[in-house]
Each structure stands twice: as C-alpha cells, then as structure tokens.
Design a protein around this motif. Structure first.
Motif, PDB file in Angstrom:
ATOM      1  N   ASP A   1      54.741  59.019  72.635  1.00 51.31           N
ATOM      2  CA  ASP A   1      54.671  60.451  72.343  1.00 51.31           C
ATOM      3  C   ASP A   1      54.511  60.692  70.848  1.00 51.31           C
ATOM      4  O   ASP A   1      53.686  61.509  70.424  1.00 51.31           O
ATOM      5  N   ARG A   2      55.300  59.976  70.042  1.00 51.22           N
ATOM      6  CA  ARG A   2      55.175  60.118  68.596  1.00 51.22           C
ATOM      7  C   ARG A   2      53.790  59.702  68.117  1.00 51.22           C
ATOM      8  O   ARG A   2      53.181  60.362  67.263  1.00 51.22           O
ATOM      9  N   GLU A   3      53.267  58.622  68.680  1.00 52.93           N
ATOM     10  CA  GLU A   3      51.937  58.133  68.293  1.00 52.93           C
ATOM     11  C   GLU A   3      50.855  59.170  68.602  1.00 52.93           C
ATOM     12  O   GLU A   3      49.981  59.448  67.771  1.00 52.93           O
ATOM     13  N   LEU A   4      50.913  59.764  69.799  1.00 53.58           N
ATOM     14  CA  LEU A   4      49.906  60.750  70.182  1.00 53.58           C
ATOM     15  C   LEU A   4      50.000  62.008  69.328  1.00 53.58           C
ATOM     16  O   LEU A   4      48.971  62.580  68.933  1.00 53.58           O
ATOM     17  N   LYS A   5      51.202  62.438  69.021  1.00 55.45           N
ATOM     18  CA  LYS A   5      51.365  63.643  68.208  1.00 55.45           C
ATOM     19  C   LYS A   5      50.852  63.432  66.795  1.00 55.45           C
ATOM     20  O   LYS A   5      50.211  64.321  66.209  1.00 55.45           O
ATOM     21  N   HIS A   6      51.116  62.261  66.229  1.00 55.32           N
ATOM     22  CA  HIS A   6      50.603  61.973  64.890  1.00 55.32           C
ATOM     23  C   HIS A   6      49.077  61.861  64.906  1.00 55.32           C
ATOM     24  O   HIS A   6      48.417  62.299  63.955  1.00 55.32           O
ATOM     25  N   ALA A   7      48.537  61.276  65.958  1.00 55.84           N
ATOM     26  CA  ALA A   7      47.082  61.167  66.059  1.00 55.84           C
ATOM     27  C   ALA A   7      46.446  62.542  66.128  1.00 55.84           C
ATOM     28  O   ALA A   7      45.418  62.808  65.481  1.00 55.84           O
ATOM     29  N   LEU A   8      47.037  63.442  66.896  1.00 56.53           N
ATOM     30  CA  LEU A   8      46.501  64.800  67.004  1.00 56.53           C
ATOM     31  C   LEU A   8      46.627  65.532  65.678  1.00 56.53           C
ATOM     32  O   LEU A   8      45.713  66.255  65.259  1.00 56.53           O
TER      33      LEU A   8
END
Length: 234
Positions: free
Chosen positions: A77-84
């Motif tokens: 979840d953290r990875e996807l949010k940072h990517a976005l």
C-alpha cells in the motif's frame, strides 16, 4: 467514514480537481527524495509474528502468517501510494496507478485491519488468562498503539474493531475474568475497552473520534499490562 479521505478532504479534492490545480502538499511530497519509511506499525507487527512463533510454536503459526500477510499488504500500500504521488501528470499513467491502488485498497479491512486487531485481542485474552509472555504482550500492545494513532480519519484500528460485528455480541455472553494478577486484570480491562469501542455507532466523524479515543484508552491498558507482566514476581 470514507476509506481514503475525510469528508472535508473529499470536498477540497473535488474543488481542486475542478480548478485543475495541484495542492501545495502534493507538490512538496513529490519534490522529496530519500529512503521511504515503513508504516509505523510494521516493526511491532514483525515482532508480534516472531513472538507468536517463538512462544506458541505450531499453535501460533496461523496467526503469525496472518500478521505476515498484513505487513506485506501495508508495504505494498505504501509503495503504490508513493508511486501515485510521484507519477507524472499524464492522465493515462495516473489512471493506471489509481486503479491499482483502488484494487489493493479493496482488501484492506479483510487482509490488514481486522486480522491485526483480532490477533491483538487474542493475545490480550491470553494475558487475561495469564498465558501470554511479557514480550508477546508488549508486541501486541505496540501494534494496537500504532494502529490507533492520533487521527480518526482512515483509522485501521477503528475499521478492525468494527469489521463484521465480531466484537458486538450481547454483553450477557461476555466472559468474566476472575484472576487477580495485576497484568491479567489490566489486560481484561483492555479487552472490555475494545468491546466498548466496537459498540460505538458508525455514524459520522464525531462517532469515529469517540471510537478512536476509546481505543487509545485500550492501548494504554494494553501497554500497562505488558509493563506489569515484565516485572519480576514479588
């Protein structure tokens, strides 16, 4: 309460989108570089899984695997949010990332919130029966403390206690603990407080905040129980 934003934040985002502007906070975060910190509950959750395996052996393996899965969900979840957050302003790229984040978020309560809170509750039940080691209890208390945090918005502990009504059985069916050991008594108080939090109606941000304050009290009880359990017997 809304899954990804507070009610006020949703209104602000709608205005921002209509005017075609990017928020100052988003611009600031996009400009930042460096190592990304893990979610604050990941470290105690790893300790919790390790102590479940070490203290309970095969009996703790299933719960430990659920904790492992919840940790993996949180990191993804953290990875996807940072990517976005750091994605270019192109509509296609951001749409793909947003869709991936929404698909991931659909499993949040089932994979992350509810299992972690339920396992913390189980450890507290063991402590109330004087069956949990001090380090296992401390890890569970730390997980609950980090999940509750200081904001009722998108609060995983609130989602966890409310999930599926698992803590809202009639009071007449609740177990009564008769032990007099200090750590066990305080652990039983933490259990009762978590049940009280689960019974607070899910109506608006005021009831969400009420639930958070009640869970903060439960976390304090849990930490105190861990401290008492760590003290040498008189």
């Amino acid at each position: 309460m809304p899954r990804n934003q507070s009610r006020a934040a949703q209104r602000a985002r709608a205005v921002q989108k209509a005017m075609g502007r990017t928020g100052k906070y988003t611009k600031l975060l996009r400009s930042q570089r460096g190592v990304r910190k893990e979610p604050v509950h990941v470290e105690p959750a790893r300790r919790l899984a390790a102590h479940l395996r070490a203290d309970l052996g095969a009996d703790g393996e299933k719960a430990a695997l659920l904790v492992d899965e919840a940790v993996a969900w949180a990191l993804k979840d953290r990875e996807l949010k940072h990517a976005l957050l750091r994605a270019p302003d192109g509509l296609a790229a951001r749409t793909r990332l947003r869709a991936a984040l929404d698909r991931h978020a659909a499993d949040e309560v089932r994979v992350h919130d509810a299992p972690l809170v339920q396992i913390v509750y189980t450890v507290l039940e063991m402590a109330a029966d004087q069956e949990a080691g001090a380090e296992l209890l401390r890890a569970a208390a730390d997980v609950l403390d980090r999940l509750v945090g200081a904001s009722h918005i998108c609060n995983p502990a609130i989602y966890g206690v409310r999930a599926g009504g698992w803590l809202t059985a009639p009071r007449m069916w609740e177990r009564i603990y008769t032990t007099t050991a200090p750590a066990a008594v305080v652990a039983a108080a933490a259990l009762r407080t978590m049940r009280d939090a689960a019974r607070i109606p899910d109506e608006d941000e005021a009831t969400d905040a009420d639930c958070m304050f009640t869970l903060q009290e439960a976390a304090r009880f849990a930490r105190t129980a861990a401290e008492l359990a760590a003290r040498p017997a008189a």
